[in-house]
Design a protein around this motif. Structure first.
Motif, PDB file in Angstrom:
ATOM      1  N   ILE A   1      -3.548 -63.374   4.017  1.00  0.00           N
ATOM      2  CA  ILE A   1      -4.998 -63.468   4.140  1.00  0.00           C
ATOM      3  C   ILE A   1      -5.622 -63.648   2.757  1.00  0.00           C
ATOM      4  O   ILE A   1      -5.415 -62.837   1.854  1.00  0.00           O
ATOM      5  N   LEU A   2      -6.355 -64.731   2.620  1.00  0.00           N
ATOM      6  CA  LEU A   2      -7.034 -65.077   1.381  1.00  0.00           C
ATOM      7  C   LEU A   2      -8.530 -64.963   1.624  1.00  0.00           C
ATOM      8  O   LEU A   2      -9.107 -65.739   2.390  1.00  0.00           O
TER       9      LEU A   2
ATOM     10  N   VAL B   1     -10.801 -64.586  14.987  1.00  0.00           N
ATOM     11  CA  VAL B   1      -9.578 -64.737  14.200  1.00  0.00           C
ATOM     12  C   VAL B   1      -8.316 -64.368  14.983  1.00  0.00           C
ATOM     13  O   VAL B   1      -7.331 -65.122  14.991  1.00  0.00           O
ATOM     14  N   ILE B   2      -8.306 -63.223  15.633  1.00  0.00           N
ATOM     15  CA  ILE B   2      -7.078 -62.748  16.274  1.00  0.00           C
ATOM     16  C   ILE B   2      -6.549 -63.726  17.323  1.00  0.00           C
ATOM     17  O   ILE B   2      -5.366 -64.099  17.285  1.00  0.00           O
ATOM     18  N   PRO B   3      -7.376 -64.189  18.274  1.00  0.00           N
ATOM     19  CA  PRO B   3      -6.821 -65.153  19.237  1.00  0.00           C
ATOM     20  C   PRO B   3      -6.339 -66.441  18.594  1.00  0.00           C
ATOM     21  O   PRO B   3      -5.326 -67.008  19.021  1.00  0.00           O
ATOM     22  N   LEU B   4      -7.029 -66.906  17.554  1.00  0.00           N
ATOM     23  CA  LEU B   4      -6.599 -68.134  16.890  1.00  0.00           C
ATOM     24  C   LEU B   4      -5.302 -67.924  16.107  1.00  0.00           C
ATOM     25  O   LEU B   4      -4.437 -68.804  16.076  1.00  0.00           O
TER      26      LEU B   4
ATOM     27  N   ARG C   1      -8.324 -56.056   8.771  1.00  0.00           N
ATOM     28  CA  ARG C   1      -7.720 -54.852   9.366  1.00  0.00           C
ATOM     29  C   ARG C   1      -7.219 -55.144  10.779  1.00  0.00           C
ATOM     30  O   ARG C   1      -6.124 -54.722  11.165  1.00  0.00           O
ATOM     31  N   ALA C   2      -8.024 -55.864  11.553  1.00  0.00           N
ATOM     32  CA  ALA C   2      -7.662 -56.147  12.942  1.00  0.00           C
ATOM     33  C   ALA C   2      -6.407 -57.008  13.023  1.00  0.00           C
ATOM     34  O   ALA C   2      -5.521 -56.754  13.849  1.00  0.00           O
ATOM     35  N   VAL C   3      -6.323 -58.033  12.174  1.00  0.00           N
ATOM     36  CA  VAL C   3      -5.148 -58.912  12.185  1.00  0.00           C
ATOM     37  C   VAL C   3      -3.893 -58.122  11.834  1.00  0.00           C
ATOM     38  O   VAL C   3      -2.861 -58.211  12.517  1.00  0.00           O
ATOM     39  N   LEU C   4      -3.965 -57.338  10.779  1.00  0.00           N
ATOM     40  CA  LEU C   4      -2.783 -56.609  10.328  1.00  0.00           C
ATOM     41  C   LEU C   4      -2.385 -55.507  11.302  1.00  0.00           C
ATOM     42  O   LEU C   4      -1.207 -55.150  11.387  1.00  0.00           O
TER      43      LEU C   4
ATOM     44  N   ALA D   1      -5.824 -57.636   2.482  1.00  0.00           N
ATOM     45  CA  ALA D   1      -5.883 -59.037   2.064  1.00  0.00           C
ATOM     46  C   ALA D   1      -4.957 -59.264   0.874  1.00  0.00           C
ATOM     47  O   ALA D   1      -4.731 -58.371   0.057  1.00  0.00           O
ATOM     48  N   ASP D   2      -4.423 -60.473   0.786  1.00  0.00           N
ATOM     49  CA  ASP D   2      -3.420 -60.791  -0.236  1.00  0.00           C
ATOM     50  C   ASP D   2      -4.017 -61.346  -1.521  1.00  0.00           C
ATOM     51  O   ASP D   2      -3.323 -61.473  -2.528  1.00  0.00           O
ATOM     52  N   GLY D   3      -5.284 -61.701  -1.481  1.00  0.00           N
ATOM     53  CA  GLY D   3      -5.934 -62.251  -2.658  1.00  0.00           C
ATOM     54  C   GLY D   3      -7.315 -62.735  -2.293  1.00  0.00           C
ATOM     55  O   GLY D   3      -7.748 -62.610  -1.146  1.00  0.00           O
ATOM     56  N   PHE D   4      -8.036 -63.278  -3.276  1.00  0.00           N
ATOM     57  CA  PHE D   4      -9.369 -63.786  -2.989  1.00  0.00           C
ATOM     58  C   PHE D   4      -9.608 -65.072  -3.762  1.00  0.00           C
ATOM     59  O   PHE D   4      -8.932 -65.378  -4.742  1.00  0.00           O
TER      60      PHE D   4
END
Length: 221
Positions: free
Chosen positions: A81-82, A41-44, A69-72, A101-104
């Motif tokens: 983030i969904l 995810v992070i590199p993308l 957690r890593a992205v934020l 995360a912002d929702g699911f």
């Protein structure tokens, strides 16, 4: 207006293909890329700069909670983030919301619900599925017994109006709906929401609502 770009992250190719088909049928939505695990995810995210990451909560190498957690933690100006999940009443989902995360979104959701969820999370002016978030907080939260959350709320020193706005946010009301309830302008509500987020150290409405439940400011029951 540019389309909302989405990064799809799921270890099941069929799930990614289904989400891509639903999203790309809409003129205002665009799939920027795909990944099969949270470890990618992070590199993308850094390369593609999507507006929203639709991320499976359970993956073999790095699950959606740790990937969130890593992205934020590492990406400046991170995307929304969904979390995508099979089960609505899942402790993993609540932990992902706690992580930022912002929702699911449920994998069995209808196409219209998927499109609505992506748009709503991208806009960030309402809480996605407030009743479900409340149910998750009631089952998996600390019931207002989180000392750190209580201390953070006390330090925030919300004004009476800001406290009213936060209570209405926990019910999932949009800025326009809150303005109607309080008989004030929408811009005034936006200012109050911004102040609440800043004082609580919350990046968005979802995190503010989680803080409200965890601190005991409102009861999820």
């Amino acid at each position: 207006m540019p389309p909302i770009t989405v990064l799809l992250v799921d270890d099941e190719p069929l799930v990614r293909a289904g989400l891509r088909a639903v999203l790309e049928a809409q003129p205002d939505l665009e799939v920027a890329g795909e990944a099969a695990d949270g470890a990618a995810v992070i590199p993308l995210v850094r390369q593609l700069r999507p507006d929203v990451v639709a991320m499976d909560v359970r993956m073999p190498l790095l699950d959606g909670i740790e990937a969130t957690r890593a992205v934020l933690r590492t990406v400046p100006d991170p995307p929304k983030i969904l979390v995508v999940t099979t089960f609505e009443n899942d402790e993993y989902v609540y932990e992902a919301l706690r992580a930022g995360a912002d929702g699911f979104l449920l994998k069995r959701a209808r196409p219209a619900e998927i499109v609505h969820a992506v748009r709503l999370v991208a806009e960030g002016e309402s809480l996605l599925f407030p009743a479900s978030v409340r149910q998750l907080a009631a089952e998996y939260g600390d019931g207002g017994g989180n000392p750190a959350a209580r201390a953070a709320l006390e330090r925030a020193q919300l004004t009476e109006r800001e406290a009213q706005v936060l209570r209405l946010m926990t019910r999932g009301l949009s800025n326009a709906e809150i303005a109607g309830r309080l008989v004030v302008g929408t811009e005034t509500v936006k200012s109050h929401v911004s102040a609440v987020l800043a004082k609580l150290g919350a990046r968005d409405r979802t995190q503010a609502v989680i803080a409200a439940y965890e601190s005991g400011f409102v009861s999820p029951g």
